[in-house]
Write an enzyme that holds these catalytic residues in place. Sequence first.
Site, short mmCIF file in Angstrom:
data_model
loop_
_atom_site.label_atom_id
_atom_site.label_comp_id
_atom_site.label_asym_id
_atom_site.label_seq_id
_atom_site.Cartn_x
_atom_site.Cartn_y
_atom_site.Cartn_z
CD GLU B 36 53.74 13.30 36.19
OE1 GLU B 36 54.43 13.31 37.23
OE2 GLU B 36 52.54 13.60 36.19
NE ARG B 93 61.90 24.24 11.86
CZ ARG B 93 61.90 22.91 11.75
NH1 ARG B 93 61.98 22.36 10.55
NH2 ARG B 93 61.82 22.15 12.81
CE LYS B 189 62.52 25.37 2.07
NZ LYS B 189 62.85 24.63 3.32
#
Lengths: 289, 289
Positions: B36, B93, B189
């Site tokens: 934590e 994204r 791409k």
Amino acid sequence: MIVVPGPSSVDLGKRIAKLISARTVDLDYKNFPDGESYLRLSGSVEGEDIVLVQTTYPQQDKRLVELLLIIDALKDLGARRVRAVVPYMAYARQDTRFREGEAVSIRTLFRLIEAAGADEFYTVDVHKEATLQALGIKARNLLGTEVISEHLMALGLKDPYVLSPDKGAIMIAKRVAERLGAECGNFEKTRDRITGAITVKGEAADVRGRDAVLVDDMISTGGTIANAARILKEWGARRVLAACTHPLLVPGAFERMREAGVDEVLGTDTVSSPVSRISVAPLIAKELR
Amino acid sequence: MIVVPGPSSVDLGKRIAKLISARTVDLDYKNFPDGESYLRLSGSVEGEDIVLVQTTYPQQDKRLVELLLIIDALKDLGARRVRAVVPYMAYARQDTRFREGEAVSIRTLFRLIEAAGADEFYTVDVHKEATLQALGIKARNLLGTEVISEHLMALGLKDPYVLSPDKGAIMIAKRVAERLGAECGNFEKTRDRITGAITVKGEAADVRGRDAVLVDDMISTGGTIANAARILKEWGARRVLAACTHPLLVPGAFERMREAGVDEVLGTDTVSSPVSRISVAPLIAKELR
């Protein structure tokens, strides 16, 4: 009703689904090479009453972000109601501003769970029950002591003495002692807020030749339990058991407790660990029905 | 105005503070043994106008949770206004539901940043600018191409040809090409959404004997850049440079690009990396003044 087992609680989620005779909708999840989580519900949740089961350990932050992303996705995909079941709620110990300037992390996280769209919140043995008041939605804290006591009763302990290793766990220890019909006591722990150093002391308990059971809500480094166990062995305890709801057990914790004389460590499956032999599934299922 | 450099952007935060002549309030932070985060502001922020600088890489989820906890803590401690500067915004994204059932992660995270209490949001070259519309608060996307172009101009490149390695970066490449007074082209791409396999193809560009500059918003595995670089070397490029705003560079990425013939990799300090030689501090400082 549909159960969605989150990435951190797949087994527990499926167990709960079975107990309440609900079907599950699984989550596809993976990590991208750079560490981002990908999350996708594999079936429709539109108009459905959803139980999402997602604990937040290990990797507290990753599990929390997943929890928030899934809740929002469920609502966005048309779920009618989302009940978030978080068996172990991380950051619950940071429930107040111990020093000026500190983040009160658990309050923020509860606000965010609500903001993400959860309609109800369920957890087990949250560090302090009062922290749930930060939630504006229905919130329930289930008592892990119920399933822990049942398990302990089946072990045939010899004249058990139940002790909490610090003041914070007195209520939990008392509940277990009552169910076992056993004596109850406690140690006192002081923690230095800056160095983290822990000191444990207690009044001598008559544990000679008896089984001492240390009960706590969580075991992290095992340091508190180890200190208490050493004292109990000095006082002549026959066996020392350590039982907790949340076995966080950071690396080395188990060994630390064994070396201090702990004979057995027990925990529930709010967190997956080698000692998670007690399931909270029946406890949660009962509440959801 | 006070700058609070978050745990992930200590250097950048201090640089920005210096440029806008603001003082800083540092954060004490550490990790507890179980993972934590502990966060504490070391000075008063009451009634102040705060600029919080906290990027979200590496360890996206840890950095995001810290971001949310700090924003809420600042407001809770009385900050008048909190401007959240997140130089690299993770999960950008995942800005649409590419497949049914997916979480639209960036939308959820923007909602949570707002819910935590941010009054304004600043980032650099977010994957798609339109995603900022999910924020109901003032939101600005700064263009990293400005500082990248300046850096490239100082390198004395030989008859440079700027190319984007895929369609997503065409705008960024065009902006750099314009500043350099260079020709501009692009590859295409295709990424298989399920297997993740990447294919790159492009129309032959006249790069013979020239310096080819591949420009992208982020470089993660380096696979896309490597594929494009191989083609550029086949076409006779003298040198291949890869410049990006966010050098995420997962393990092996740098080597992958070098092996494919990339002569130099450049990035900004939105993310700390060995190639983060260009600072976005002036860009952010200009916007905050």
